[in-house]
Design a protein around this motif. Structure first.
Motif, PDB file in Angstrom:
ATOM      1  N   VAL A  91      16.564  28.481   1.791  1.00 44.43           N
ATOM      2  CA  VAL A  91      17.797  28.835   1.209  1.00 44.43           C
ATOM      3  C   VAL A  91      17.715  30.058   0.391  1.00 44.43           C
ATOM      4  N   GLY A  92      16.998  29.981  -0.561  1.00 45.85           N
ATOM      5  CA  GLY A  92      16.870  31.210  -1.571  1.00 45.85           C
ATOM      6  C   GLY A  92      16.369  32.587  -0.905  1.00 45.85           C
ATOM      7  N   LEU A  93      15.501  32.292   0.142  1.00 40.67           N
ATOM      8  CA  LEU A  93      14.925  33.515   0.904  1.00 40.67           C
ATOM      9  C   LEU A  93      15.969  34.120   2.047  1.00 40.67           C
ATOM     10  N   THR A  94      16.848  33.110   2.414  1.00 41.97           N
ATOM     11  CA  THR A  94      17.799  33.588   3.484  1.00 41.97           C
ATOM     12  C   THR A  94      18.847  34.095   2.699  1.00 41.97           C
ATOM     13  N   GLY A  95      18.947  33.844   1.448  1.00 47.48           N
ATOM     14  CA  GLY A  95      20.364  34.480   0.878  1.00 47.48           C
ATOM     15  C   GLY A  95      19.988  35.829   0.184  1.00 47.48           C
ATOM     16  N   GLY A  96      18.950  36.306   0.656  1.00 43.97           N
ATOM     17  CA  GLY A  96      18.482  37.636   0.289  1.00 43.97           C
ATOM     18  C   GLY A  96      17.266  38.046  -0.766  1.00 43.97           C
ATOM     19  N   ALA A  97      16.705  36.841  -1.191  1.00 38.30           N
ATOM     20  CA  ALA A  97      15.490  36.898  -2.271  1.00 38.30           C
ATOM     21  C   ALA A  97      14.486  37.420  -1.456  1.00 38.30           C
ATOM     22  N   ASP A  98      13.393  38.248  -2.331  1.00 34.41           N
ATOM     23  CA  ASP A  98      12.383  38.613  -1.659  1.00 34.41           C
ATOM     24  C   ASP A  98      11.079  37.753  -1.796  1.00 34.41           C
ATOM     25  N   ASP A  99      11.097  36.857  -2.964  1.00 31.33           N
ATOM     26  CA  ASP A  99      10.280  36.135  -3.269  1.00 31.33           C
ATOM     27  C   ASP A  99      10.804  34.706  -4.059  1.00 31.33           C
ATOM     28  N   TYR A 100       9.935  33.757  -4.246  1.00 31.96           N
ATOM     29  CA  TYR A 100      10.487  32.478  -4.841  1.00 31.96           C
ATOM     30  C   TYR A 100       9.416  31.763  -5.357  1.00 31.96           C
ATOM     31  N   VAL A 101       9.603  31.614  -6.928  1.00 31.71           N
ATOM     32  CA  VAL A 101       8.594  31.273  -7.719  1.00 31.71           C
ATOM     33  C   VAL A 101       9.231  29.814  -8.399  1.00 31.71           C
ATOM     34  N   THR A 102       8.228  28.726  -8.287  1.00 31.46           N
ATOM     35  CA  THR A 102       8.583  27.272  -8.769  1.00 31.46           C
ATOM     36  C   THR A 102       8.528  27.194 -10.244  1.00 31.46           C
ATOM     37  N   LYS A 103       9.375  26.694 -10.936  1.00 36.69           N
ATOM     38  CA  LYS A 103       9.037  26.371 -12.449  1.00 36.69           C
ATOM     39  C   LYS A 103       8.283  24.841 -12.319  1.00 36.69           C
ATOM     40  N   PRO A 104       7.532  24.563 -13.297  1.00 34.87           N
ATOM     41  CA  PRO A 104       7.178  25.491 -14.304  1.00 34.87           C
ATOM     42  C   PRO A 104       6.044  26.459 -13.716  1.00 34.87           C
ATOM     43  N   PHE A 105       6.199  27.706 -14.010  1.00 31.07           N
ATOM     44  CA  PHE A 105       5.214  28.814 -13.343  1.00 31.07           C
ATOM     45  C   PHE A 105       4.263  29.319 -14.710  1.00 31.07           C
TER      46      PHE A 105
END
Length: 233
Positions: A91-105
């Motif tokens: 969902v995040g990438l489809t919405g236009g994001a280039d990358d996705y990092v999960t918390k805690p990181f």
């Protein structure tokens, strides 16, 4: 070296301040916003080169803000979220994001992702110079100019994010060659694939949407089932 401005958008002030410490130590100038309204105001007032964007925020959430930013800007956007399910990433990438990092990181991993995205963005910036500067590919009624980050298909401009541009350029610069999703990830993201994910497929789906592939009888990007993707001459 030009000043790089990073906008951190997170309603958890402690996280925003932690991220700021690491980014400032790497030489970036950091702007912080704790909601979408503050973020949009900063983007109007400052030249921002990358956004770190929390998904869960009161009011307009990160996904909505990401789509809002994408209406006028192709700067790199990295989503931050406590959700780790593949569907949330998609969902995040489809919405236009280039990358996705999960918390805690790990802050060092986050800054590495920031550097990777900024390196790609500045390489595609018209004012930057690199080994591909000035090169142009003409294939399948499509022109791809690496110097000005411009894609024209059948006379129509197609606006792409840096990641989408890199994927298209990779495929078009090797006509007929089939690239697996792992190969695309490693060449475009400059990272080894460390887990099975749908990142490449999501970006290609988004790329095809912008290219209006659904309206085209002869698709530009061809899926080779079970193998990967290619562009024929």
């Amino acid at each position: 070296m030009p000043q790089i401005n990073v906008l951190v958008v997170d309603d958890e002030k402690e996280i925003a301040e932690l991220v700021e410490i690491y980014l400032v130590s790497d030489g970036y100038k950091v702007f912080k916003a704790y909601n979408a309204d503050e973020a949009l105001l900063i983007m109007k007032q400052e030249e921002i080169h990358l956004v770190l964007l929390d998904v869960m925020m009161p009011g307009m959430n990160g996904l909505e803000l990401c789509r809002k930013i994408r209406e006028s800007s192709n700067i790199p956007i990295i989503m931050l979220s406590a959700k780790s399910a593949d569907l949330d990433k998609i969902v995040g990438l489809t919405g236009g994001a280039d990358d996705y990092v999960t918390k805690p990181f790990n802050p060092l991993e986050l800054t590495a992702r920031v550097k990777s995205q900024l390196r790609r963005y500045t390489q595609l910036n018209p004012n930057s110079t690199n080994e591909f500067a000035g090169s142009e590919i003409n294939i399948r009624n499509m022109t791809i100019n690496r110097d000005n980050h411009k894609v024209v298909i059948e006379g129509e401009d197609v606006r792409l994010t840096p990641i989408e541009f890199e994927i298209l350029y990779l495929l078009a610069s090797h006509p007929g060659k089939v690239f697996s999703t792992d190969e695309i990830f490693e060449k475009v993201w400059n990272e080894k694939v460390y887990e099975a994910n749908n990142t490449v497929m999501v970006h290609i789906r988004r790329l095809r949407g912008k290219m209006k592939e659904d309206q085209r009888e002869n698709k530009i990007i061809t899926t080779v089932w079970g193998v990967g993707y290619k562009i024929e001459k």
